[in-house]
Design an enzyme around this catalytic site. Structure first.
Site, PDB file in Angstrom:
ATOM      1  N   GLY A 232     -14.748   6.247  -7.441  1.00 40.29           N
ATOM      2  CA  GLY A 232     -13.526   6.684  -8.106  1.00 40.29           C
ATOM      3  C   GLY A 232     -12.275   6.497  -7.269  1.00 40.29           C
ATOM      4  O   GLY A 232     -11.250   7.128  -7.532  1.00 40.29           O
TER       5      GLY A 232
ATOM      6  N   HIS B 194      -8.505   8.060   2.573  1.00 42.63           N
ATOM      7  CA  HIS B 194      -7.887   9.396   2.510  1.00 42.63           C
ATOM      8  C   HIS B 194      -8.961  10.435   2.245  1.00 42.63           C
ATOM      9  O   HIS B 194      -9.915  10.195   1.494  1.00 42.63           O
ATOM     10  CB  HIS B 194      -6.798   9.467   1.427  1.00 42.63           C
ATOM     11  CG  HIS B 194      -7.212   8.954   0.082  1.00 42.63           C
ATOM     12  ND1 HIS B 194      -7.301   7.609  -0.211  1.00 42.63           N
ATOM     13  CD2 HIS B 194      -7.567   9.603  -1.058  1.00 42.63           C
ATOM     14  CE1 HIS B 194      -7.690   7.449  -1.457  1.00 42.63           C
ATOM     15  NE2 HIS B 194      -7.876   8.656  -2.000  1.00 42.63           N
TER      16      HIS B 194
ATOM     17  N   HIS C 162      -9.462  14.102   0.558  1.00 45.50           N
ATOM     18  CA  HIS C 162      -8.857  15.120  -0.295  1.00 45.50           C
ATOM     19  C   HIS C 162      -9.276  16.482   0.262  1.00 45.50           C
ATOM     20  O   HIS C 162     -10.475  16.732   0.454  1.00 45.50           O
ATOM     21  CB  HIS C 162      -9.408  15.029  -1.723  1.00 45.50           C
ATOM     22  CG  HIS C 162      -9.067  13.775  -2.470  1.00 45.50           C
ATOM     23  ND1 HIS C 162      -8.055  13.712  -3.410  1.00 45.50           N
ATOM     24  CD2 HIS C 162      -9.617  12.532  -2.437  1.00 45.50           C
ATOM     25  CE1 HIS C 162      -8.011  12.486  -3.926  1.00 45.50           C
ATOM     26  NE2 HIS C 162      -8.952  11.753  -3.344  1.00 45.50           N
TER      27      HIS C 162
ATOM     28  N   ASP D 279      -0.853  16.021  -2.590  1.00 47.27           N
ATOM     29  CA  ASP D 279      -1.146  15.052  -3.649  1.00 47.27           C
ATOM     30  C   ASP D 279      -0.091  15.159  -4.744  1.00 47.27           C
ATOM     31  O   ASP D 279       0.329  16.259  -5.126  1.00 47.27           O
ATOM     32  CB  ASP D 279      -2.550  15.310  -4.224  1.00 47.27           C
ATOM     33  CG  ASP D 279      -3.073  14.124  -5.026  1.00 47.27           C
ATOM     34  OD1 ASP D 279      -4.014  13.472  -4.542  1.00 47.27           O
ATOM     35  OD2 ASP D 279      -2.521  13.868  -6.120  1.00 47.27           O
TER      36      ASP D 279
ATOM     37  N   HIS E 160      -6.491   2.966   0.580  1.00 47.53           N
ATOM     38  CA  HIS E 160      -6.163   3.340   1.966  1.00 47.53           C
ATOM     39  C   HIS E 160      -6.936   4.639   2.173  1.00 47.53           C
ATOM     40  O   HIS E 160      -6.732   5.606   1.413  1.00 47.53           O
ATOM     41  CB  HIS E 160      -4.639   3.530   2.101  1.00 47.53           C
ATOM     42  CG  HIS E 160      -4.151   3.933   3.453  1.00 47.53           C
ATOM     43  ND1 HIS E 160      -3.099   3.294   4.102  1.00 47.53           N
ATOM     44  CD2 HIS E 160      -4.547   4.922   4.283  1.00 47.53           C
ATOM     45  CE1 HIS E 160      -2.886   3.872   5.272  1.00 47.53           C
ATOM     46  NE2 HIS E 160      -3.733   4.875   5.404  1.00 47.53           N
TER      47      HIS E 160
ATOM     48  N   CYS F  95       0.837  -1.199   0.000  1.00 46.84           N
ATOM     49  CA  CYS F  95       0.000   0.000   0.000  1.00 46.84           C
ATOM     50  C   CYS F  95       0.872   1.248   0.000  1.00 46.84           C
ATOM     51  O   CYS F  95       1.671   1.461   0.918  1.00 46.84           O
ATOM     52  CB  CYS F  95      -0.923  -0.014   1.217  1.00 46.84           C
ATOM     53  SG  CYS F  95      -1.847   1.519   1.423  1.00 46.84           S
TER      54      CYS F  95
ATOM     55  N   HIS G 101      -3.483   1.188   8.355  1.00 38.45           N
ATOM     56  CA  HIS G 101      -4.181   0.874   7.108  1.00 38.45           C
ATOM     57  C   HIS G 101      -5.673   0.669   7.366  1.00 38.45           C
ATOM     58  O   HIS G 101      -6.066  -0.213   8.135  1.00 38.45           O
ATOM     59  CB  HIS G 101      -3.601  -0.379   6.448  1.00 38.45           C
ATOM     60  CG  HIS G 101      -4.231  -0.665   5.116  1.00 38.45           C
ATOM     61  ND1 HIS G 101      -3.844  -0.021   3.964  1.00 38.45           N
ATOM     62  CD2 HIS G 101      -5.258  -1.470   4.775  1.00 38.45           C
ATOM     63  CE1 HIS G 101      -4.595  -0.438   2.958  1.00 38.45           C
ATOM     64  NE2 HIS G 101      -5.469  -1.320   3.431  1.00 38.45           N
TER      65      HIS G 101
HETATM   66  P1  5GP Z   1      -8.417   8.493  -5.074  1.00 40.63           P
HETATM   67  O1  5GP Z   1      -8.585   8.445  -6.571  1.00 40.63           O
HETATM   68  O2  5GP Z   1      -8.113   7.119  -4.524  1.00 40.63           O
HETATM   69  O3  5GP Z   1      -9.512   9.188  -4.331  1.00 40.63           O
HETATM   70  O4  5GP Z   1      -7.150   9.418  -4.821  1.00 40.63           O
HETATM   71  C1  5GP Z   1      -5.835   8.945  -4.798  1.00 40.63           C
HETATM   72  C2  5GP Z   1      -4.935  10.140  -4.876  1.00 40.63           C
HETATM   73  O5  5GP Z   1      -3.643   9.746  -4.481  1.00 40.63           O
HETATM   74  C3  5GP Z   1      -4.815  10.740  -6.272  1.00 40.63           C
HETATM   75  O6  5GP Z   1      -5.228  12.101  -6.234  1.00 40.63           O
HETATM   76  C4  5GP Z   1      -3.330  10.577  -6.606  1.00 40.63           C
HETATM   77  O7  5GP Z   1      -2.828  11.675  -7.323  1.00 40.63           O
HETATM   78  C5  5GP Z   1      -2.698  10.443  -5.252  1.00 40.63           C
HETATM   79  N1  5GP Z   1      -1.494   9.639  -5.215  1.00 40.63           N
HETATM   80  C6  5GP Z   1      -1.349   8.396  -5.747  1.00 40.63           C
HETATM   81  N2  5GP Z   1      -0.104   7.929  -5.483  1.00 40.63           N
HETATM   82  C7  5GP Z   1       0.526   8.896  -4.763  1.00 40.63           C
HETATM   83  C8  5GP Z   1       1.831   8.992  -4.187  1.00 40.63           C
HETATM   84  O8  5GP Z   1       2.674   8.096  -4.286  1.00 40.63           O
HETATM   85  N3  5GP Z   1       2.115  10.145  -3.509  1.00 40.63           N
HETATM   86  C9  5GP Z   1       1.216  11.152  -3.365  1.00 40.63           C
HETATM   87  N4  5GP Z   1       1.596  12.245  -2.676  1.00 40.63           N
HETATM   88  N5  5GP Z   1      -0.032  11.095  -3.907  1.00 40.63           N
HETATM   89  C10 5GP Z   1      -0.361   9.980  -4.592  1.00 40.63           C
HETATM   90 ZN    ZN Z   2      -2.386   1.391   3.635  1.00 43.03          ZN
END
Ligand code: 5GP
Ligand code: ZN
Length: 113
Positions: A92, A99, A101, A31, A97, A5, A47
């Site tokens: 989406g 999070h 935004h 991000d 894990h 992860c 996690h």
């Molecule tokens: P989700 O689409 O799951 O809601 O958002 C995942 C977010 O994680 C995306 O906005 C993507 O740009 C960000 N992200 C993915 N991998 C990494 C990483 O290795 N480092 C950082 N800082 N952001 C990441």
């Molecule tokens: Zn995790």
């Protein structure tokens, strides 16, 4: 901690991230592909796959509190901002894990795409 992860690895410090704030339960970092002038992710240190798997109100409270603190530090309180969490395929979610935004620095559209 899950070795596979990416956010667990960021929480463990084994891959780099631009960390902007933290508390006992949560970590906030920029991000990698920002969708707004301010785009910070707030994650639990342990996690948890998504909001659907969250089972600790204290941890969820810490995530929300850190999201609000990040927005305040970024100067978004007056202009406003958005906090969103994507869950599962239709939501989406791409990183499994939990999070939040934190998005700000430009007007946000509604409804979301
Ligand atoms: P989700 O689409 O799951 O809601 O958002 C995942 C977010 O994680 C995306 O906005 C993507 O740009 C960000 N992200 C993915 N991998 C990494 C990483 O290795 N480092 C950082 N800082 N952001 C990441
Ligand atoms: Zn995790």
């Amino acid at each position: 901690m899950s070795d596979s992860c990416v956010f667990c690895r960021i929480a463990a410090g084994t891959i780099p991230a631009s960390i902007v704030a933290e508390n006992d339960h949560a970590l906030a970092f920029r991000d990698l592909h920002p969708q707004a002038p301010v785009h910070v992710l707030v994650i639990p240190r342990r996690h948890v796959a998504s909001l659907a798997a969250a089972d600790r109100p204290d941890e969820l409270g810490a995530l929300l509190a850190l999201a609000a603190a990040v927005a305040k530090t970024a100067g978004l309180e007056e202009s406003g901002y958005r906090v969103v969490t994507n869950i599962g395929e239709d939501g989406g979610q791409t990183v499994h894990h939990l999070h939040l935004h934190v998005l700000g620095g430009r007007p946000m559209a509604w409804p979301p795409g």
